[in-house]
Design an enzyme around this catalytic site. Structure first.
Site, PDB file in Angstrom:
ATOM      1  N   ASN A  39      48.366 -19.809  20.134  1.00  0.00           N
ATOM      2  CA  ASN A  39      48.704 -21.545  21.107  1.00  0.00           C
ATOM      3  C   ASN A  39      50.480 -22.246  20.582  1.00  0.00           C
ATOM      4  O   ASN A  39      50.337 -21.921  18.810  1.00  0.00           O
ATOM      5  CB  ASN A  39      47.755 -22.596  20.240  1.00  0.00           C
ATOM      6  CG  ASN A  39      47.980 -23.360  21.911  1.00  0.00           C
ATOM      7  OD1 ASN A  39      49.226 -24.458  21.736  1.00  0.00           O
ATOM      8  ND2 ASN A  39      46.951 -23.444  22.324  1.00  0.00           N
ATOM      9  N   ALA A  40      51.448 -22.657  20.715  1.00  0.00           N
ATOM     10  CA  ALA A  40      52.384 -22.451  20.571  1.00  0.00           C
ATOM     11  C   ALA A  40      51.812 -24.099  20.353  1.00  0.00           C
ATOM     12  O   ALA A  40      53.503 -25.322  19.704  1.00  0.00           O
ATOM     13  CB  ALA A  40      53.547 -22.221  21.298  1.00  0.00           C
TER      14      ALA A  40
END
Length: 169
Positions: A39-40
């Site tokens: 997840n960024a």
């Protein structure tokens, strides 16, 4: 299986509230927002805040850093049934009273939705699109920080996420 969200990360200085839909399996297990390594979110928000080292900091140090910048986190869903982590698998969602919650934040300037599901559900809870400025804060849709939303690169997502900077200044 019924899943319940994490507590809010806000204080009276919160100017920007980023709302996700419901934490994924990894986040719930760790009791940490955006815990999945693909997840960024932490990279995106670190770049937005000018703190590129934020993702490498221990989680317990990240949340206070967000608050120092006037940024808070929460989710639009209190609890729901869901197998796995995908928003498309959410069933029987119990939503929050976002309007009441947002009104408790005296310095709130914008509510930003992390992803399409959060935006659709959150806007419904807040009464739509706020076209005439009927709400005391702006609403901003952001592309999901999830790796499952791969139609945009991280760099393309960042160019949109940087819109938060105007509300943090």
């Amino acid at each position: 299986m019924r899943k319940s969200a994490l507590p809010p990360c806000v204080d009276v200085h919160t100017r920007v509230l980023v709302l996700g839909s419901l934490p994924g399996e990894r986040s719930l297990a760790a009791q940490e927002y955006y815990a999945h390594p693909s997840n960024a979110f932490w990279w995106l928000i670190g770049e937005v805040l000018g703190e590129s080292g934020l993702p490498q900091q221990p989680y317990e140090e990240r949340l206070p850093r967000l608050l120092e910048h006037g940024l808070g986190l929460w989710d639009v869903i209190e609890s729901a049934s869901r197998k796995g982590s995908l928003d498309t698998a959410i069933r029987d969602a119990e939503h929050r009273d976002l309007t009441l919650f947002a009104r408790s934040l005296p310095n709130l300037r914008v509510i930003a939705f992390n992803g399409k599901s959060a935006a659709e559900r959150g806007r419904r809870q807040l009464g739509g699109s706020n076209p005439a400025g009927e709400l005391p804060w702006a609403l901003l849709d952001l592309p999901s920080s999830s790796a499952a939303h791969a139609s945009l690169s991280r760099v393309d997502k960042l160019s949109i996420w940087k819109r938060l900077q105007a509300y943090l200044a």
